[in-house]
Design an enzyme around this catalytic site. Sequence first.
Site, PDB file in Angstrom:
ATOM      1  N   ARG A  96     -35.371  21.970 -32.152  1.00 24.15           N
ATOM      2  CA  ARG A  96     -36.264  21.535 -31.087  1.00 24.15           C
ATOM      3  C   ARG A  96     -36.075  22.448 -29.867  1.00 24.15           C
ATOM      4  O   ARG A  96     -34.961  22.872 -29.586  1.00 24.15           O
ATOM      5  CB  ARG A  96     -35.884  20.102 -30.724  1.00 24.15           C
ATOM      6  CG  ARG A  96     -36.686  19.473 -29.595  1.00 24.15           C
ATOM      7  CD  ARG A  96     -38.091  19.203 -30.006  1.00 24.15           C
ATOM      8  NE  ARG A  96     -38.725  18.181 -29.171  1.00 24.15           N
ATOM      9  CZ  ARG A  96     -40.025  17.926 -29.203  1.00 24.15           C
ATOM     10  NH1 ARG A  96     -40.811  18.604 -30.018  1.00 24.15           N
ATOM     11  NH2 ARG A  96     -40.541  16.979 -28.452  1.00 24.15           N
ATOM     12  N   THR A 369     -49.748  20.076 -34.633  1.00 27.34           N
ATOM     13  CA  THR A 369     -48.390  20.348 -35.083  1.00 27.34           C
ATOM     14  C   THR A 369     -48.588  20.666 -36.546  1.00 27.34           C
ATOM     15  O   THR A 369     -49.718  20.631 -37.030  1.00 27.34           O
ATOM     16  CB  THR A 369     -47.506  19.100 -34.865  1.00 27.34           C
ATOM     17  OG1 THR A 369     -47.342  18.907 -33.481  1.00 27.34           O
ATOM     18  CG2 THR A 369     -46.144  19.192 -35.508  1.00 27.34           C
ATOM     19  N   ASP A 411     -43.442  16.766 -23.576  1.00 28.94           N
ATOM     20  CA  ASP A 411     -42.846  15.654 -24.335  1.00 28.94           C
ATOM     21  C   ASP A 411     -41.721  14.964 -23.560  1.00 28.94           C
ATOM     22  O   ASP A 411     -41.235  13.911 -23.970  1.00 28.94           O
ATOM     23  CB  ASP A 411     -42.319  16.142 -25.692  1.00 28.94           C
ATOM     24  CG  ASP A 411     -43.427  16.178 -26.748  1.00 28.94           C
ATOM     25  OD1 ASP A 411     -44.518  15.640 -26.487  1.00 28.94           O
ATOM     26  OD2 ASP A 411     -43.197  16.743 -27.830  1.00 28.94           O
ATOM     27  N   SER A 441     -41.781  12.824 -31.663  1.00 26.06           N
ATOM     28  CA  SER A 441     -42.179  11.808 -32.649  1.00 26.06           C
ATOM     29  C   SER A 441     -42.095  12.348 -34.069  1.00 26.06           C
ATOM     30  O   SER A 441     -42.457  11.647 -35.021  1.00 26.06           O
ATOM     31  CB  SER A 441     -43.632  11.377 -32.402  1.00 26.06           C
ATOM     32  OG  SER A 441     -43.772  10.855 -31.119  1.00 26.06           O
ATOM     33  N   GLY A 462     -48.763  14.079 -33.096  1.00 22.69           N
ATOM     34  CA  GLY A 462     -48.189  13.525 -31.866  1.00 22.69           C
ATOM     35  C   GLY A 462     -47.606  12.157 -32.134  1.00 22.69           C
ATOM     36  O   GLY A 462     -46.868  11.947 -33.098  1.00 22.69           O
TER      37      GLY A 462
HETATM   38  O1  DON Z   1     -42.664  16.429 -30.854  1.00 24.17           O
HETATM   39  C1  DON Z   1     -43.656  15.730 -30.737  1.00 24.17           C
HETATM   40  O2  DON Z   1     -43.654  14.533 -30.911  1.00 24.17           O
HETATM   41  C2  DON Z   1     -44.971  16.384 -30.386  1.00 24.17           C
HETATM   42  N1  DON Z   1     -44.742  17.583 -29.645  1.00 24.17           N
HETATM   43  C3  DON Z   1     -45.709  16.642 -31.639  1.00 24.17           C
HETATM   44  C4  DON Z   1     -47.047  17.237 -31.378  1.00 24.17           C
HETATM   45  C5  DON Z   1     -47.987  17.057 -32.479  1.00 24.17           C
HETATM   46  O3  DON Z   1     -47.715  16.469 -33.472  1.00 24.17           O
HETATM   47  C6  DON Z   1     -49.314  17.596 -32.262  1.00 24.17           C
HETATM   48  N2  DON Z   1     -50.083  17.390 -33.456  1.00 24.17           N
HETATM   49  N3  DON Z   1     -50.932  17.174 -34.028  1.00 24.17           N
END
Ligand code: DON
Length: 560
Positions: A96, A369, A411, A441, A462
């Site tokens: 991360r 993501t 985040d 998440s 997300g």
């Molecule tokens: O780490 C997280 O929870 C977010 N940055 C994830 C972002 C994400 O999944 C965007 N996607 N579709």
Amino acid sequence: MKKLLSLLFIAILFANCTKEDKVVGLITDKAMVVSARVEASQIGSDILKKGGNAYDAMIATQLGLAVVYPVAGNIGGGGFMVFRHHDGKSGALDFREKAPLSSDKDMYLDEKGEVIPGKSSFGVHSSGVPGSVAGIVEVYEKYGSLPFKDLVQPAIDLARNGFKVTKKQANSLNGTLSRFKKANNYQILFDREWKEGDLLQQEELAQTLERIRDNGRDGFYKGKTADLIVDYQKELGGIITHQDLEKYKAIWRKPIVFDYKGYKITSMTMPASGGICLAQILKSVEPYDFSKIDHNSTKYIQLLTEAERRSYADRAHYLGDMDFVNVPIDSLIAPKYISERMLDFSWDKATKSSDVSHGKVLGYESDETTHYSIIDQFGNAVSVTTTLNTGYGSKVLVKGAGFFLNNEMDDFSAKPGVPNVYGLLGSTANAIAPEKRMLSSMTPTIVEKDGKLKMVVGTPGGSTIITSVLQNILNVVEYDMGMQESVNKARFHHQWMPDNIRMEPNGFDSITKANLKTLGYELLERNSLIIGRVDAILVLPNGKLEGGADPRGDDAAVGF
Ligand code: DON
């Protein structure tokens, strides 16, 4: 007799129809990679064919996605990997992003203490220190088997020779052009009109990947790539320094492991909330007999929603990087605590989120993501979710290096009680601090049954990641679906605040929706709303593998 025959005929026809309706994904004998793009899945599968293992394929696939899927595939972002070794040993890697050394808890607030809109989610100020390259090098050093350069080369070739832009990709790029212009002080490679079939070649990215191929982590965190990152940060007024880059470390973590009705589930731990929330929600619904609850029926949606509501309220309050704050994981997933949380659940009426806790919320931004699942011919499995956060991250393309930097700083909780782009609330547990990792998440997950690998699953989306993984586990475990069938099913999501159920349009029948409204649930359906892009693999009873590649994207399964 004639009537009987024709009835029989209709019955056979119907049986055939339903059989045909049941979609089945790619089936292979031994090995498979499922990712957001066929090119990346192919690269990963080719590495396996050459005798590489799932960890080798992870590295090649991650880099392949960084080339062919720049909206989320990355070297300028971060992610999480959960793995299960062929001998049953499991583990997790946290790569991360983290907050730069000179970050500060109030860095996104104005003089009045109000959050400056967009500062944490767009442009040079929104990036955390990237973790992906440290991640792949860490994986290689521990578990890699083929020469490192062989794992990087396919991505270099793909970047240099180019690939065809898909229709979805052209739309996505064209929809971001004005923000590419705004975030950069030069015309970036992506800043032009795109159409399906255009060739996208990325020479600067190819050269950056060559430096990684030749120098490993130093090819990114030191030397020319690091200089290019830091120089462009300085030009745009950003704060990431050489020291930030040199100090970045990926960290091996103990995953969250729990039992659900005899299935062993292994998922990501902090700073990803996925494992904890997944455990809370599954444990909340475990006492219920799903054979009496139809899939995606009113009761099904109600039960999951109420469990999700309670879990996301806990997420907002308790969760943050455990290297900085104390997170009571054991208490949060203790069966007694969970059953007490569900005591006030009633089939007769929706619980109000304001009765569970408080908060004010905004809307959502488009998000990206990516997740990939791999099983190799030796029985190793890896589940990786990786991201720049929202599509193309900060939209800042490192000058001379050809890759996007993330906008993961969003985040964090910029201010307690103020939601981020996903509408998620956070407390001081997820406040910004130098070198702290922002709460995620992401929920890369592996399911086992009777000591054998059963499923590798994960998704982007997300805040909806956790609930999409949840629904796919229930689809397979409770409703006996195949992998592709499960992935295709319509999904819904509740996250405590805002107090509504997001639903994929046209996925749910009008009676179910009317019933939910009568019970006091607010529904949110938007025309183009899709929830997640699940890429998963199921081990079938005969030992073969079935891929589930999400048709919501250009996702594809490749294997042998
Ligand atoms: O780490 C997280 O929870 C977010 N940055 C994830 C972002 C994400 O999944 C965007 N996607 N579709």
